[in-house]
Write an enzyme that holds these catalytic residues in place. Structure first.
Site, PDB file in Angstrom:
ATOM      1  N   GLU A  55       0.817  -1.294   0.082  1.00 43.25           N
ATOM      2  CA  GLU A  55       0.121   0.012  -0.033  1.00 43.25           C
ATOM      3  C   GLU A  55       0.815   1.190   0.018  1.00 43.25           C
ATOM      4  O   GLU A  55       0.669   2.247  -0.735  1.00 43.25           O
ATOM      5  CB  GLU A  55      -0.903  -0.082   1.446  1.00 43.25           C
ATOM      6  CG  GLU A  55      -1.808  -1.280   1.264  1.00 43.25           C
ATOM      7  CD  GLU A  55      -1.219  -2.236   2.165  1.00 43.25           C
ATOM      8  OE1 GLU A  55      -1.850  -2.847   3.071  1.00 43.25           O
ATOM      9  OE2 GLU A  55      -0.049  -2.569   2.194  1.00 43.25           O
ATOM     10  N   THR A 199      24.858 -37.635   5.610  1.00 42.88           N
ATOM     11  CA  THR A 199      24.391 -38.008   3.996  1.00 42.88           C
ATOM     12  C   THR A 199      25.417 -37.297   3.213  1.00 42.88           C
ATOM     13  O   THR A 199      25.862 -37.533   1.898  1.00 42.88           O
ATOM     14  CB  THR A 199      23.188 -37.271   3.795  1.00 42.88           C
ATOM     15  OG1 THR A 199      22.130 -38.108   4.472  1.00 42.88           O
ATOM     16  CG2 THR A 199      22.595 -37.246   2.296  1.00 42.88           C
ATOM     17  N   LEU A 207      22.108 -31.721  -4.139  1.00 39.26           N
ATOM     18  CA  LEU A 207      20.848 -31.024  -3.477  1.00 39.26           C
ATOM     19  C   LEU A 207      20.279 -29.968  -4.411  1.00 39.26           C
ATOM     20  O   LEU A 207      19.599 -28.868  -3.830  1.00 39.26           O
ATOM     21  CB  LEU A 207      21.258 -30.391  -2.183  1.00 39.26           C
ATOM     22  CG  LEU A 207      21.922 -31.273  -1.023  1.00 39.26           C
ATOM     23  CD1 LEU A 207      22.318 -30.588   0.231  1.00 39.26           C
ATOM     24  CD2 LEU A 207      20.947 -32.440  -0.826  1.00 39.26           C
ATOM     25  N   GLY A 271      18.215 -39.091   5.052  1.00 41.29           N
ATOM     26  CA  GLY A 271      18.317 -40.477   5.543  1.00 41.29           C
ATOM     27  C   GLY A 271      17.581 -40.767   6.771  1.00 41.29           C
ATOM     28  O   GLY A 271      17.049 -39.931   7.235  1.00 41.29           O
ATOM     29  N   ALA A 275      15.509 -38.086   9.429  1.00 42.86           N
ATOM     30  CA  ALA A 275      13.938 -38.297   9.058  1.00 42.86           C
ATOM     31  C   ALA A 275      13.412 -38.774  10.636  1.00 42.86           C
ATOM     32  O   ALA A 275      12.367 -38.227  10.875  1.00 42.86           O
ATOM     33  CB  ALA A 275      13.954 -39.373   8.020  1.00 42.86           C
TER      34      ALA A 275
END
Length: 358
Positions: A55, A199, A207, A271, A275
């Site tokens: 705005e 990992t 990635l 991995g 997780a």
């Protein structure tokens, strides 16, 4: 008073402008200033944290009392608080705006209430115009606001017997090309991709989100969790976005910092250990489980300890979709809320009682 046709067109334009703004800690917002005759006087959108809100950006393009008696069409309720910038509701009032149309209410406890402030100053306010489109545009931001953190998706690939790797640790590839392509498409829709140092050291992942050999236009920010050093020549060092490293096991602090950085959606792909840690910490909102029709046996489970000591404490999920991907299958599931889990348990008990009666 009903919304006029010119105002509807202005809202459509405001949504287009909002989409130009960056995703981040603040929502994407667009604004259009209309004359009393319905002509566009100025346009604006939010360019990122610390910059004028939509705005104010639009009003800054007008001179003198040009906004007097005009209508402001905004995709989100004008804010009512002072942060890095002042309240947009006050700016509209001070500019002489006589009518405001917005799509969505501001969900913030501190920033909401702009509509009430405008009405208190005698400004006519209409809410809800093209609300569904506005909600779709900033749905991830709204979810992050509700959660107080990024929305977290935990992904893994597993064999039919629940293994993430063979006995020797090899895991490329459990799933086929269709499943792997689906993962990359979903990576491209996330703000961040999270892995652990284990990992990184074992697989040296890039990635990135790839469409064949090409990169998707949007790339998630790589996030690495763990105390071990990432090699200087690691593939993720060549990622289009600079990586973020956390030498900690405190996932809550990691997620809080990512939230402060404006991350709205996070994709955990690190991995079984990582997780499981996210699920155990209660920081997982959705699961993507890619299941391949292979058997591996052994002890390389897709998940390890997630804090479930007995069947009564099982983490219940609702499968929203089963997606066939070549020979593989993707289960998309969300974690049930506590009250939803209690309702399901009650239904199970009632079913058992009915079976006993028969």
């Amino acid at each position: 008073m009903a919304v006029h046709e010119a105002e509807r067109h202005a809202m459509t334009r405001a949504l287009e402008l909002a989409a130009r703004g960056p995703r981040g800690a603040n929502p994407q917002v667009g604004a259009v200033i209309l004359s009393p005759e319905g002509e566009i006087l100025a346009e604006g959108w939010h360019h990122g944290a610390g910059t004028p809100h939509a705005e104010v950006d639009a009003l800054s393009k007008l001179h003198g009392d040009a906004a007097g008696g005009a209508t402001a069409v905004v995709t989100l309720e004008p804010c009512n608080h002072t942060g890095r910038t002042g309240p947009c509701a006050v700016a509209l009032i001070d500019a002489g705006i006589s009518r405001v149309i917005y799509a969505l209410d501001d969900p913030g406890a501190a920033s909401g209430g702009g509509a009430e402030r405008l009405r208190g100053a005698g400004v006519e306010v209409e809410a809800g115009e093209q609300a569904d489109d506005a909600r779709s545009l900033i749905s991830d931001w709204l979810t992050a606001q509700r959660l107080g953190r990024p929305h977290v998706t935990v992904k893994w690939a597993q064999s039919l017997d629940g293994r993430a790797a063979a006995a020797d640790g090899s895991s490329q590839w459990i799933t086929g090309p269709d499943a792997r392509a689906d993962v990359h498409r979903r990576r491209a829709g996330a703000d961040a991709i999270i892995v652990g140092t284990g990992t990184v050291l074992a697989d040296d992942p890039a990635l990135t989100a790839r469409d064949g050999d090409a990169l998707y236009e949007h790339q998630p920010i790589p996030v690495v969790i763990g105390a071990r050093e990432t090699p200087a020549d690691a593939a993720l060092r060549r990622h289009p976005n600079e990586s973020v490293f956390y030498a900690t096991r405190d996932l809550h602090s990691v997620i809080a910092d990512l939230h402060d950085r404006g991350i709205q959606t996070a994709f955990v792909e690190g991995g079984p250990t990582l997780a499981s840690a996210f699920i155990a910490a209660g920081l997982a909102d959705r699961v993507l489980a890619y299941v391949a029709p292979v058997l591996l046996g052994g002890d390389r489970l897709a998940l390890t300890d997630i804090g479930v000591p007995s069947i009564d404490a099982a983490r219940r999920l609702t499968v929203e979709q089963w997606v066939p991907l070549g020979a593989d299958m993707l289960a998309i599931a969300r974690f049930q809320e506590d009250n939803e889990q209690e309702d399901n348990e009650q239904e199970d008990n009632e079913q058992e009682d009915n079976e006993g009666v028969r």
